[in-house]
Scaffold this motif. Structure first.
Motif, PDB file in Angstrom:
ATOM      1  N   UNK A  44       0.814  -1.214   0.000  1.00 60.84           N
ATOM      2  CA  UNK A  44       0.000   0.000   0.000  1.00 60.84           C
ATOM      3  C   UNK A  44       0.851   1.270   0.000  1.00 60.84           C
ATOM      4  N   UNK A  45       2.179   1.110   0.062  1.00 65.91           N
ATOM      5  CA  UNK A  45       3.053   2.277   0.060  1.00 65.91           C
ATOM      6  C   UNK A  45       3.212   2.919   1.418  1.00 65.91           C
ATOM      7  N   UNK A  46       2.823   2.221   2.492  1.00 63.54           N
ATOM      8  CA  UNK A  46       2.964   2.755   3.853  1.00 63.54           C
ATOM      9  C   UNK A  46       4.270   2.215   4.435  1.00 63.54           C
ATOM     10  N   UNK A  47       5.383   2.787   3.992  1.00 65.76           N
ATOM     11  CA  UNK A  47       6.693   2.192   4.252  1.00 65.76           C
ATOM     12  C   UNK A  47       7.149   2.340   5.699  1.00 65.76           C
ATOM     13  N   UNK A  48       6.878   3.469   6.324  1.00 69.58           N
ATOM     14  CA  UNK A  48       7.337   3.648   7.703  1.00 69.58           C
ATOM     15  C   UNK A  48       6.670   2.637   8.634  1.00 69.58           C
ATOM     16  N   UNK A  49       5.349   2.453   8.474  1.00 69.49           N
ATOM     17  CA  UNK A  49       4.639   1.481   9.306  1.00 69.49           C
ATOM     18  C   UNK A  49       5.156   0.069   9.042  1.00 69.49           C
ATOM     19  N   UNK A  50       5.403  -0.231   7.765  1.00 63.84           N
ATOM     20  CA  UNK A  50       5.907  -1.553   7.402  1.00 63.84           C
ATOM     21  C   UNK A  50       7.287  -1.797   8.008  1.00 63.84           C
ATOM     22  N   UNK A  51       8.150  -0.784   7.993  1.00 72.52           N
ATOM     23  CA  UNK A  51       9.489  -0.946   8.571  1.00 72.52           C
ATOM     24  C   UNK A  51       9.399  -1.297  10.054  1.00 72.52           C
ATOM     25  N   UNK A  52       8.569  -0.578  10.803  1.00 77.81           N
ATOM     26  CA  UNK A  52       8.431  -0.835  12.242  1.00 77.81           C
ATOM     27  C   UNK A  52       7.987  -2.271  12.500  1.00 77.81           C
ATOM     28  N   UNK A  53       6.981  -2.717  11.757  1.00 78.45           N
ATOM     29  CA  UNK A  53       6.470  -4.074  11.953  1.00 78.45           C
ATOM     30  C   UNK A  53       7.500  -5.129  11.566  1.00 78.45           C
ATOM     31  N   UNK A  54       8.185  -4.908  10.427  1.00 83.47           N
ATOM     32  CA  UNK A  54       9.176  -5.886   9.973  1.00 83.47           C
ATOM     33  C   UNK A  54      10.361  -5.982  10.930  1.00 83.47           C
ATOM     34  N   UNK A  55      10.776  -4.840  11.476  1.00 82.38           N
ATOM     35  CA  UNK A  55      11.876  -4.879  12.449  1.00 82.38           C
ATOM     36  C   UNK A  55      11.480  -5.697  13.680  1.00 82.38           C
ATOM     37  N   UNK A  56      10.243  -5.484  14.155  1.00 80.07           N
ATOM     38  CA  UNK A  56       9.807  -6.227  15.344  1.00 80.07           C
ATOM     39  C   UNK A  56       9.728  -7.720  15.042  1.00 80.07           C
ATOM     40  N   UNK A  57       9.157  -8.069  13.898  1.00 81.01           N
ATOM     41  CA  UNK A  57       9.041  -9.483  13.534  1.00 81.01           C
ATOM     42  C   UNK A  57      10.422 -10.128  13.403  1.00 81.01           C
ATOM     43  N   UNK A  58      11.366  -9.416  12.785  1.00 83.52           N
ATOM     44  CA  UNK A  58      12.717  -9.948  12.621  1.00 83.52           C
ATOM     45  C   UNK A  58      13.402 -10.143  13.969  1.00 83.52           C
TER      46      UNK A  58
END
Length: 669
Positions: free
Chosen positions: A415-429
Motif C-alpha cells: 500500500x506504500x505505507x513504508x514507515x509502518x511496514x518498517x516498524x512491523x518488519x523490524x519487530x518481527x525480525x
C-alpha cells in the motif's frame, strides 16, 4: 411530584427541549422517548422540561422510576397517596391497585398531566401489553408520557416519538464543565485548552464532563494534572474514569462513575441476548472506528450462525446506542463510542480480556483478505483493526501473532505505507531471530521483507546489508535455485542497481532470470519480474536497445498473464516509457506514460509512491518536448506528493526537487 430539585447547572440542549415541547403540545395522548447512550443527559433534559412546564401551566407533573418493577411500584404508590387512591392492603391486591392508578390517569378526574418514566431500560419490562411494567402504563385520551431510555426497542414497543440524545456540542460541554469546575475564563497558561482536550477525549458526554470536573474539584487538581494521568496509559485512564462521584439528581442505587454507568447495560444484554453480548466483547478489541460489516458478519462468534442472528445482535447494540452504523459507498461500517470501549475493558475479568483479545486477533487473521490490487480499499479498511488486535499481544511465543504481524507488514509495503511496514518488519525480525534462530526460514523471510521496505525508503546501504544477510542464510539452508534464494538475489540486485553498482547488479539479475526460467518457466509472473528488473539495470548502463526489447517482452507477458490493470503490468508500462524517452522517442514515451499514470491513479490511488513516480516521469518527458507549463504543474504535484508520503529527505523527493530546478532553468533559457 418531581423527586429532584431543579438543576441550576443545566446547560444548553435547547434544541432537545424545544423538540420535547413541540411533541408535548399536540392535542390528545402523547408518548415521547428521550433515547440515547447512558450518560448522555436524558434524565436532566426531562427534568428541565418538566420544571419549565410546571412554571408555565397548571399541568400536574408525576415522576416514577422505570428501572424495575419495585421502583415503579414505589412511584405509583406515591402518586396514589397524592391523588388519594386507597392503598392496597395486601400483596394479592397490588396488581389491582396499580391498575386503579392507571385507570385514574386515563379517566376524566386526572385532568392535564405529564408522567415521566425514568430509566426505562429493561426491555423485558416493556416488551408487550402484559409485561411487568408496561401493563400499568396509562394510555387514554389525554396526558403526556415521557420515557428516558437507553433502549430503542422500549421506545418502539411503547409507540413513542423518539428524540435521540447524543453528545453535547463543544461549547455546551465547556459551559457545563465551567459550571461544575469554575469559570472557563479564569484558566491561564493553556489550562483552558487542556480542559477542552479532556472534554473532547470523553466525547463531550455530559456524565463524563461532570465526572471529570468533580474529580478535579474534589482532589484540587488542574486540568493539566488530570490530563497527565489520563494520558499515562490505558490502565490509568480506566482507573480515572471509574472514580465515583456524587450526582444528587440520579436514581439512588445507580452507579456514579463514568465507565460504571454502562455495566448494568452490559449485564442486561448478556443475559437477554447472549450473542449480542459476545459480539460487543469482540468489537471492543477492534479499532473502535470504521469497523467493516463484513468483519462482524463473518466473525463466527457463538450463536451467530447466519444473517438473521447477526441483524438481531447488531440491532441490540445499536438500539442501546453502544454502537452506531454509517453508510459509505453502499457499504456499512460500525463505530463504538470510546467510553463504551474502555468500559468493556474495565468490565471484563482478566481471563476474559485475554480470551477476547485473542479471539479478535484470530478473526482478523482469518478474514483479512490476501492483498490484491482489486482489494486495496478492503485491505486498508481492515488494517486499523489488525493493528488494534496486535497492541498488547506482542508475545514472542505467539506464532499466530508473528505471522499476522509479518503479513500485515507486507500489506503495508504493497500500500506504500513504508514507515509502518518498517516498524512491523523490524519487530518481527527481532522476535523471530531470538525465538527461532537467525537461519530459520521465517527469520530469513522477515530479513528479506525488511530489506525490501528499506530499499523503498531509499535506505540503500542498510538494505544491502540486510539483503546480504538474508541471501547468505538462504544459500546455507536452501538450494541455489530455490525460489526463495532467487528472491533474495533479486532484491539484492535491485538495491545494488539503486546504488549505481550496475555490473554486480546485472550479474545477479541474469542469475535470477536464468534460474526462474529453468524452475518456473518463461511466462511465470516471477520470471517476468526478473526480466523487467534486468531490463532496468541495462537501461542504466546505456544499453537502450536491449533494455527496450526486454521491457516490451515483459510488458507483453504481464498483459497476457496478469491483465492490463495489474500493478506489475503498469510498472512495465512506466519503465518502457522511460527507456523510450532516453532514446528520444518522446511522443511514444508520453503516450505510454499517460496510459500508465491513468492506470496507477485508478488502481493504486493518487498518493501511492508508484503513482507519484509516474507523475515525475511524465513531467520529465513533457519537459524534453518543450511543454514547460504542463511539465511544471505535474512536477510540482509529484514533489508535493513525495514530500507528504516519502518525506523531504527521501532520494525520490530529492530527485523531484532537482528535476523541478532543471525545468525552471530550461524555461529561463
Amino acid at each position: 411530584m418531581i423527586p429532584y430539585s431543579r438543576n441550576r447547572r443545566f446547560t444548553g440542549r435547547e434544541h432537545l427541549i424545544d423538540s420535547v415541547k413541540r411533541l408535548c403540545e399536540r392535542k390528545g395522548h402523547n408518548r415521547i422517548a428521550l433515547h440515547g447512550l447512558g450518560g448522555a443527559g436524558k434524565t436532566q433534559i426531562a427534568l428541565e422540561y418538566v420544571y419549565q412546564r410546571a412554571s408555565e401551566s397548571d399541568c400536574d407533573i408525576f415522576w416514577v422510576q422505570g428501572s424495575g418493577v419495585l421502583r415503579f411500584t414505589e412511584g405509583f404508590r406515591a402518586i396514589a397517596q397524592r391523588v388519594q387512591i386507597p392503598l392496597a392492603s395486601a400483596e394479592t391486591e397490588e396488581e389491582g391497585f396499580l391498575l386503579s392508578i392507571k385507570r385514574w390517569f386515563e379517566g376524566p378526574e386526572s385532568g392535564d398531566w405529564t408522567l415521566v418514566i425514568d430509566n426505562a431500560d429493561n426491555e423485558e419490562d416493556f416488551a408487550g401489553n402484559n409485561s411487568p411494567i408496561a401493563k400499568f402504563v396509562p394510555q387514554g385520551p389525554r396526558g403526556t408520557l415521557i420515557f428516558t431510555t437507553r433502549s430503542r426497542q422500549v421506545a418502539f414497543r411503547q409507540e413513542c416519538e423518539r428524540i435521540g440524545v447524543g453528545k453535547m456540542e463543544e461549547e455546551e460541554a465547556q459551559a457545563l464543565f465551567s459550571k461544575h469546575f469554575g469559570s472557563w475564563g479564569r484558566f491561564g497558561d493553556g489550562e483552558g485548552q487542556i480542559a477542552a482536550m479532556i472534554l473532547g477525549s470523553v466525547g463531550h458526554l455530559p456524565l463524563a464532563v461532570v465526572g471529570a470536573a468533580a474529580f478535579m474539584v474534589e482532589t484540587e487538581i488542574l486540568p493539566s494534572e488530570y490530563w497527565a494521568i489520563f494520558r499515562e496509559n490505558d490502565k490509568r485512564m480506566k482507573e480515572l474514569l471509574l472514580e465515583q462521584f456524587s450526582d444528587i439528581r440520579r436514581e439512588s442505587g445507580m452507579t456514579e462513575s463514568i465507565l460504571g454507568t454502562y455495566f448494568i447495560t452490559f449485564d442486561r444484554i448478556t443475559k437477554q441476548t447472549p450473542t449480542a453480548g459476545h459480539l460487543l466483547r469482540l468489537i471492543a478489541f477492534f479499532d473502535r472506528q470504521n469497523i467493516p460489516e463484513q468483519l462482524l458478519r463473518e466473525c463466527g462468534v457463538e450463536g451467530m450462525d447466519g444473517s438473521i442472528q447477526f441483524h438481531r445482535a447488531i440491532a441490540k447494540l445499536t438500539g442501546f446506542s453502544l454502537v452506531t452504523a454509517t453508510k459509505r459507498e453502499d457499504k456499512t461500517f460500525y463505530e463504538l463510542h470510546r467510553l463504551v470501549q474502555l468500559s468493556i475493558h474495565a468490565y471484563l475479568l482478566p481471563e476474559e480480556l485475554d480470551k477476547w483479545s485473542g479471539t479478535a486477533l484470530g478473526v482478523v487473521s482469518r478474514i483479512f483478505p490476501k492483498y490484491e490490487h482489486e482489494l486495496r480499499d478492503t485491505c486498508e479498511s481492515y488494517i486499523p483493526h489488525a493493528l488494534a488486535d496486535l497492541r498488547g499481544l506482542l508475545d514472542p511465543n505467539n506464532s499466530d501473532m508473528l505471522e499476522c504481524l509479518s503479513y500485515l507488514a507486507s500489506v503495508m509495503t504493497d500500500l506504500g505505507k513504508y514507515d509502518e511496514s518498517e516498524t512491523m518488519n523490524r519487530h518481527a525480525l527481532e522476535v523471530r531471530g531470538k525465538v527461532l534462530g537467525p537461519d530459520h526460514p521465517d527469520t530469513l523471510t522477515s530479513a528479506d521483507n525488511l530489506a525490501l521496505v528499506l530499499q523503498y525508503q531509499g535506505k540503500y546501504d542498510e538494505s544491502e546489508t540486510v539483503n546480504r544477510r538474508a541471501l547468505q542464510g538462504r544459500e546455507r539452508i536452501l538450494e541455489a535455485g530455490h525460489p526463495d534464494t532467487l528472491l533474495s538475489v533479486s532484491h539484492l540486485a535491485i538495491v545494488l542497481g539503486r546504488q549505481g553498482k550496475y555490473g554486480e547488479s546485472e550479474t545477479m539479475h541474469r542469475r535470477v532470470l536464468e534460474g526462474r526460467e529453468k524452475v518456473l518457466g518463461p511466462d511465470h509472473p516471477d520470471t517476468l519480474k526478473g526480466l523487467h528488473n534486468l531490463a532496468i539495470v541495462l537501461e542504466h548502463q546505456g544499453k537502450y536497445d536491449e533494455s527496450e526489447a526486454m521491457k516490451r517482452r515483459a510488458l507483453e507477458g504481464r498483459e497476457k498473464v496478469l491483465g492490463p490493470d495489474h500493478p506489475d503490468t503498469l510498472a512495465s508500462l512506466n519503465n518502457l516509457a522511460i527507456v523510450l524517452g532516453y532514446q528520444g522517442k518522446y511522443p511514444e514515451s508520453e503516450t505510454i506514460h499517460r496510459h500508465g499514470l491513468e492506470g496507477r491513479e485508478k488502481v493504486l490511488g493518487l498518493d501511492h509512491p508508484d503513482t507519484l513516480a509516474s507523475l515525475n516521469n511524465l513531467a520529465i518527458v513533457l519537459g524534453y518536448q518543450g511543454k514547460y507549463a504542463e511539465s511544471l504543474t505535474i512536477h510540482q504535484r509529484a514533489l508535493e506528493g513525495r514530500e507528504k508520503v516519502l518525506g523531504a529527505d527521501h532520494p525520490n523527493t530529492l530527485r523531484s526537487r532537482n528535476n523541478l530546478v532543471i525545468l525552471l532553468r530550461c524555461q529561463e533559457k
